[in-house]
Design an enzyme around this catalytic site. Structure first.
Site, short mmCIF file in Angstrom:
data_model
loop_
_atom_site.label_atom_id
_atom_site.label_comp_id
_atom_site.label_asym_id
_atom_site.label_seq_id
_atom_site.Cartn_x
_atom_site.Cartn_y
_atom_site.Cartn_z
N ASP A 8 0.85 -1.23 0.11
CA ASP A 8 0.08 -0.08 0.06
C ASP A 8 1.02 1.24 -0.01
O ASP A 8 1.37 1.68 1.05
CB ASP A 8 -0.82 -0.08 1.26
CG ASP A 8 -1.84 1.45 1.39
OD1 ASP A 8 -1.73 1.95 0.39
OD2 ASP A 8 -2.80 1.19 2.12
N VAL A 9 1.16 1.94 -1.23
CA VAL A 9 2.00 2.83 -1.39
C VAL A 9 1.44 4.22 -0.58
O VAL A 9 2.31 5.16 -0.48
CB VAL A 9 2.40 3.21 -2.49
CG1 VAL A 9 2.91 2.07 -3.35
CG2 VAL A 9 0.98 3.77 -3.63
N SER A 15 -2.97 14.44 -14.49
CA SER A 15 -4.27 14.62 -15.02
C SER A 15 -4.48 15.93 -15.57
O SER A 15 -3.83 16.62 -14.99
CB SER A 15 -5.34 14.36 -13.96
OG SER A 15 -7.10 14.56 -14.27
N TYR A 46 -8.46 16.26 -5.70
CA TYR A 46 -7.81 15.45 -6.71
C TYR A 46 -6.99 16.62 -7.64
O TYR A 46 -5.70 16.49 -8.12
CB TYR A 46 -8.82 14.93 -7.54
CG TYR A 46 -8.31 14.04 -8.76
CD1 TYR A 46 -7.83 12.82 -8.48
CD2 TYR A 46 -8.26 14.50 -10.37
CE1 TYR A 46 -7.13 12.15 -9.82
CE2 TYR A 46 -7.82 13.82 -11.01
CZ TYR A 46 -7.27 12.84 -11.02
OH TYR A 46 -6.72 11.82 -11.92
#
Length: 252
Positions: free
Chosen positions: A61-62, A144, A157
């Site tokens: 789990d980074v 993104s 985000y």
């Protein structure tokens, strides 16, 4: 592009863009480490699809900083060295400011930055340390278009990806003397398995109208940009951010 005898580690690689990137690297001769957090079934399916035999799963789990160190150490112990690191793992949480309570708001920011920025910075740290020992390498971070156009329903985000872009360009300068090259790929909305399940017909139609191509990006198109930035001939493109959004958002 030839990645024969190259060892590639991809975070969040059990499905979607990460999976397509793993397949693309394997087709070009690389040995691929597939990192995933919890979905062992999907990770094993991806592993089976890879061309060649020198591939392996790495369950970490980074978002946990201790796991980032352990992941890189485990990868290097198995393959001998790390040549290419692709930081693809990320999350997206809806938290529209006029609809959520304060706890939801603050938790969304904390959780998003923990995975989308802090995990990437930690992976870059340990990945770069490993690459310094073997003469260099390539790091590609997945951003993104939301970093540029804004994300009103999930502002954390967009902010996390904008911060990732700035961090990546800073590292491109800092790591160039070590022959470690940093690239960023900023996709638009991509036609992944998750999109197929979560999008309503109306949402899909709105997304299709955003691009003059009248479609979403395919994961393999994003993977193509990743492979270019990780290739030996792209060293002087260090610090570059490649948009893969079908002209849905154009920036100067």
């Amino acid at each position: 592009m030839n990645f024969k005898n190259k060892n590639v580690l991809i975070t969040g690689a059990s499905r979607g863009i990460g999976k397509a990137t793993a397949i693309a690297f394997a087709e070009k001769g690389a040995s691929v480490g597939i990192n995933y957090r919890s979905n062992t079934e999907e990770a094993e399916k991806t592993l089976v699809e890879l061309t060649g035999e020198e591939h392996r799963l790495f369950q970490y789990d980074v978002s946990k900083k201790e796991d980032t160190k352990a992941l890189v150490e485990d990868f290097v112990a198995h393959y001998g060295q790390l040549d290419v690191l692709v930081n693809n793992a990320g999350i997206s949480i809806f938290h529209k400011i006029d609809e959520v309570d304060f706890d939801h708001w603050t938790n969304a920011w904390e959780d998003t930055f923990k995975t989308n920025l802090f995990a990437v910075s930690n992976m870059c740290y340990w990945g770069a340390k490993a690459m310094m020992k073997t003469g260099g390498g390539n790091i590609v971070n997945i951003s993104s278009r939301g970093a540029f156009r804004g994300e009103p329903t999930k502002p954390a985000y967009g902010a996390s990806k904008a911060a990732l872009n700035a961090m990546s360009q800073s590292l491109a300068k800092a790591l160039a003397p070590h022959k470690i090259y940093i690239g960023v790929v900023a996709p638009g909305f991509t036609e992944t398995e998750m999109a197929a399940v979560t999008l309503t017909p109306a949402e899909r139609e709105n997304l299709l109208r955003e691009s003059p191509f009248k479609r979403m990006a395919q994961p393999k198109e994003v993977a193509h940009a990743v492979l270019f930035l990780a290739s030996e001939g792209a060293a002087y493109s260090s610090g570059t951010i490649i948009d893969v959004n079908g002209a849905s958002y154009l920036r100067s």
